[in-house]
Design a protein around this motif. Structure first.
Motif, PDB file in Angstrom:
ATOM      1  N   LYS A  13       6.814  13.711  -9.466  1.00 28.09           N
ATOM      2  CA  LYS A  13       8.197  13.861  -9.813  1.00 28.09           C
ATOM      3  C   LYS A  13       8.981  14.495  -8.611  1.00 28.09           C
ATOM      4  O   LYS A  13       8.301  15.157  -7.551  1.00 28.09           O
ATOM      5  N   LEU A  14      10.259  14.112  -8.656  1.00 25.44           N
ATOM      6  CA  LEU A  14      11.029  14.799  -7.496  1.00 25.44           C
ATOM      7  C   LEU A  14      11.860  15.909  -7.762  1.00 25.44           C
ATOM      8  O   LEU A  14      12.358  15.714  -9.067  1.00 25.44           O
ATOM      9  N   ARG A  23       0.708  -1.164  -0.114  1.00 24.61           N
ATOM     10  CA  ARG A  23       0.052  -0.030  -0.220  1.00 24.61           C
ATOM     11  C   ARG A  23       0.970   1.166   0.140  1.00 24.61           C
ATOM     12  O   ARG A  23       2.324   1.144   0.040  1.00 24.61           O
ATOM     13  N   PRO A  24       0.257   2.630  -0.161  1.00 18.19           N
ATOM     14  CA  PRO A  24       1.058   3.671  -0.180  1.00 18.19           C
ATOM     15  C   PRO A  24       2.234   3.858   0.958  1.00 18.19           C
ATOM     16  O   PRO A  24       1.662   3.529   2.189  1.00 18.19           O
ATOM     17  N   VAL A  25       3.220   4.132   0.592  1.00 18.85           N
ATOM     18  CA  VAL A  25       4.478   4.586   1.832  1.00 18.85           C
ATOM     19  C   VAL A  25       4.068   5.844   2.195  1.00 18.85           C
ATOM     20  O   VAL A  25       4.073   6.972   1.165  1.00 18.85           O
ATOM     21  N   TYR A  36      19.021  10.336  -1.404  1.00 19.18           N
ATOM     22  CA  TYR A  36      17.795  10.737  -1.093  1.00 19.18           C
ATOM     23  C   TYR A  36      16.759   9.680  -1.117  1.00 19.18           C
ATOM     24  O   TYR A  36      16.811   8.991  -2.394  1.00 19.18           O
ATOM     25  N   ALA A  37      16.007   9.364  -0.208  1.00 19.32           N
ATOM     26  CA  ALA A  37      14.874   8.288  -0.287  1.00 19.32           C
ATOM     27  C   ALA A  37      13.398   8.818  -0.532  1.00 19.32           C
ATOM     28  O   ALA A  37      13.293  10.068  -0.057  1.00 19.32           O
ATOM     29  N   SER A  38      12.500   8.473  -1.272  1.00 17.69           N
ATOM     30  CA  SER A  38      11.200   8.997  -1.449  1.00 17.69           C
ATOM     31  C   SER A  38      10.291   7.787  -1.465  1.00 17.69           C
ATOM     32  O   SER A  38      10.401   6.636  -1.692  1.00 17.69           O
ATOM     33  N   GLY A  39       9.134   8.104  -0.599  1.00 10.39           N
ATOM     34  CA  GLY A  39       7.975   7.056  -0.560  1.00 10.39           C
ATOM     35  C   GLY A  39       6.754   7.612  -1.226  1.00 10.39           C
ATOM     36  O   GLY A  39       6.576   8.918  -1.283  1.00 10.39           O
ATOM     37  N   SER A  40       6.196   6.546  -2.068  1.00 13.93           N
ATOM     38  CA  SER A  40       4.843   6.965  -2.747  1.00 13.93           C
ATOM     39  C   SER A  40       3.616   6.424  -2.691  1.00 13.93           C
ATOM     40  O   SER A  40       3.675   5.218  -1.954  1.00 13.93           O
ATOM     41  N   GLU A  41       2.687   6.867  -3.158  1.00 12.84           N
ATOM     42  CA  GLU A  41       1.385   6.422  -3.091  1.00 12.84           C
ATOM     43  C   GLU A  41       1.416   5.117  -3.903  1.00 12.84           C
ATOM     44  O   GLU A  41       0.718   4.104  -3.944  1.00 12.84           O
ATOM     45  N   ASP A  42       2.310   4.784  -4.871  1.00  5.89           N
ATOM     46  CA  ASP A  42       2.525   3.722  -5.598  1.00  5.89           C
ATOM     47  C   ASP A  42       3.207   2.511  -4.578  1.00  5.89           C
ATOM     48  O   ASP A  42       3.145   1.509  -5.340  1.00  5.89           O
ATOM     49  N   GLY A  43       3.164   2.500  -3.527  1.00  2.72           N
ATOM     50  CA  GLY A  43       3.719   1.465  -2.468  1.00  2.72           C
ATOM     51  C   GLY A  43       5.313   1.337  -2.577  1.00  2.72           C
ATOM     52  O   GLY A  43       5.734   0.277  -1.998  1.00  2.72           O
ATOM     53  N   THR A  44       5.940   2.066  -3.283  1.00  2.75           N
ATOM     54  CA  THR A  44       7.486   1.780  -3.471  1.00  2.75           C
ATOM     55  C   THR A  44       8.176   2.933  -2.805  1.00  2.75           C
ATOM     56  O   THR A  44       7.762   4.085  -2.395  1.00  2.75           O
ATOM     57  N   PHE A  72       5.060   5.932  -9.770  1.00  3.33           N
ATOM     58  CA  PHE A  72       3.747   5.909 -10.547  1.00  3.33           C
ATOM     59  C   PHE A  72       2.465   6.501  -9.661  1.00  3.33           C
ATOM     60  O   PHE A  72       1.597   6.171 -10.017  1.00  3.33           O
ATOM     61  N   GLY A  73       3.071   7.341  -8.600  1.00  2.00           N
ATOM     62  CA  GLY A  73       1.803   7.887  -7.757  1.00  2.00           C
ATOM     63  C   GLY A  73       2.650   9.129  -7.077  1.00  2.00           C
ATOM     64  O   GLY A  73       3.727   9.414  -7.072  1.00  2.00           O
ATOM     65  N   PRO A  74       1.570   9.960  -6.357  1.00  3.64           N
ATOM     66  CA  PRO A  74       2.127  11.076  -5.537  1.00  3.64           C
ATOM     67  C   PRO A  74       3.145  10.532  -4.493  1.00  3.64           C
ATOM     68  O   PRO A  74       3.238   9.569  -4.103  1.00  3.64           O
TER      69      PRO A  74
END
Lengths: 129, 334
Positions: B252-253, B20-22, B286-294, B271-273
């Motif tokens: 996007k970042l 699920r989203p991160v 840097y690390a990013s967490g997204s609605e796409d679950g990754t 693939f998501g916000p």
């Protein structure tokens, strides 16, 4: 032209994903070995109270698992939140007891041939042994 | 300057595993075993990863609802999580065992350790900040009330003597931990979407709408603001304060020069916000967490050898005895 297309940075491999069979925290990792006190229980007096509790916990867990086994294939009544009460034939639980697989779930909308019930929604279940 | 870095395209490393989203992520400090990353996910199973490679180490099992906030202490020996099951939990981050469950009266959104890991600050939908003494977990927590809506984020600052909190009431408040009084309040037109505190330099990074704003943490005086092309959910300032990164609704970042405030680069990949983004403690990624679950890891200096990224000279790529096992296909957009 190739020089106008940037080359993507190469990687040695992709990050390792979770192990489907375990929750991880490898006890053989250097960090675990260095930071964790020995997990071998000592036979000191303080140990016996913990051992007693552990034994009780193990008994309760075994009883719970045997109940799940006994429930398999039986018609079970599930009492759930919001005064929901449904009947279904119990199939199985998943390993973390997060979902229950049931068949012929009788709902106000009709009979659902196959369904998953979320355990956190279930308050109680009862059946004839 | 390496001639290679000018020609390289960013290859993000994707960490899969969540379903699920991160919604939140946090790095530990640098420990003798490297640094670590914890991710909070709506699937209720926060994960611990090796910070420089993204390799999964373990999953903290126990929460019965979406996990909204997660944090590690500096040494990465303890973790804390905030969840929709009305609890905050403290975990042993080496064994993965649950150490403490702190019951709350509503969804918990934010958790933060003090520098010495002895106290835990929590905040959530019941609008009250709570301070737990972890050496006396049975004792009632100290409470700080004042916010009129759900608290989204709560952080220790100023040597753990003050607390910063952001809530849905569109305010950020600075509290004195001892008097429990609000020292200063900032009001906004929109709800603050994220907050990051940089102890070295006492800088507070906040995001709201399309804006990334920087404040002095002890006075809440504004330093500067930058507007992005899209609604921003999270931003992070590089430890050396030369860049910051931001991500939000357009997937996007963005990377900006902190001094000039100019946009330097933007990267597609999610693939998501994007819900959260943080620099590693050494600033190399840097690390990013997204609605796409990754979760995705991005290099600060693209093309540099670090972690799983390997700097390869163009000649080596086509050579027969290249050691590189994986080179992403050209279709993957940077």
């Amino acid at each position: 032209m190739r020089s106008s297309m940037k080359t993507p940075v190469s990687v040695l491999r992709l990050p390792r994903g979770p192990d489907p069979n375990s929750r991880g925290f490898d006890p053989n990792s250097p960090r675990f070995i260095a930071l964790c006190p020995t997990t071998v229980p000592s036979s000191s007096s303080s140990g016996s109270a913990d051992e007693g509790e552990q034994r009780l916990r193990a008994e309760l867990r075994e009883r719970f698992l045997r109940t799940l086994l006994l429930m398999t294939g039986k018609r079970v009544r599930f009492d759930m939140h919001e005064h929901v009460r449904v009947h279904a034939r119990f199939g199985a639980s998943d390993i973390d007891v997060l979902n229950l697989q049931v068949s012929d779930l009788e709902t106000p909308l009709g009979v659902q041939r196959e369904a998953l019930l979320r355990c956190q929604d279930v308050i109680a279940c009862s059946f004839e042994a | 300057m390496s001639p290679v870095s000018m020609a390289m395209r960013q290859t993000p490393l994707t960490c899969s595993g969540h379903t699920r989203p991160v919604v939140d992520l946090a790095f530990s400090g640098i420990t003798p075993y490297g640094y670590f990353l914890i991710s909070a996910c709506k699937d209720g199973k926060p994960m611990l990863r090796q910070g420089d490679t993204g390799d999964w180490i373990g999953t903290f099992l126990g929460h019965k609802g979406a996990v909204w906030g997660a944090t590690l202490n500096k040494e990465a020996t303890k973790a804390a999580t905030a969840a929709a099951d009305f609890t905050a939990k403290v975990w042993d981050a080496v064994t993965g065992d649950e150490v403490l469950t702190l019951a709350h009266k509503h969804i918990v959104k934010s958790v933060n350790f003090t520098q010495d890991s002895n106290c835990l600050l929590t905040g959530g939908n019941d609008k009250v900040l709570r301070i737990y003494d972890l050496s006396k977990p049975e004792a009632e927590p100290q409470e700080i009330a004042g916010h009129t809506s759900a608290i989204k984020k709560a952080l220790w600052c100023n040597n753990d003597q003050q607390i910063l909190s952001a809530a849905e009431d569109k305010t950020i408040r600075l509290w004195d931990k001892n008097t429990k009084e609000a020292v200063k309040t900032l009001s906004f037109d929109a709800s603050v979407s994220s907050m990051e505190y940089i102890p070295d330099g006492e800088i507070l990074v906040i995001t709201y709408g399309r804006t990334i704003a920087f404040y002095k943490a002890n006075s809440l005086d504004l330093i500067k603001t930058v507007d992005a092309p899209a609604s921003i959910h999270s931003a992070s300032l590089h430890p050396e304060k030369d860049f910051f990164v931001a991500g939000g609704d357009d997937f996007k970042l963005y990377k900006y020069d902190y001094t000039t405030r100019e946009e330097m680069e933007s990267y597609k990949g999610h693939f998501g916000p994007i819900h959260c983004v943080r620099f590693s403690p050494d600033g190399e990624l840097y690390a990013s967490g997204s609605e796409d679950g990754t979760l995705r890891l991005w290099q600060t200096a693209v093309g540099k050898t670090y972690g799983l990224w390997k700097c390869v000279l163009p000649e080596e790529l086509s050579s027969e005895n290249s050691e590189i096992l994986y080179c992403p296909p050209a279709e993957i957009k940077a």
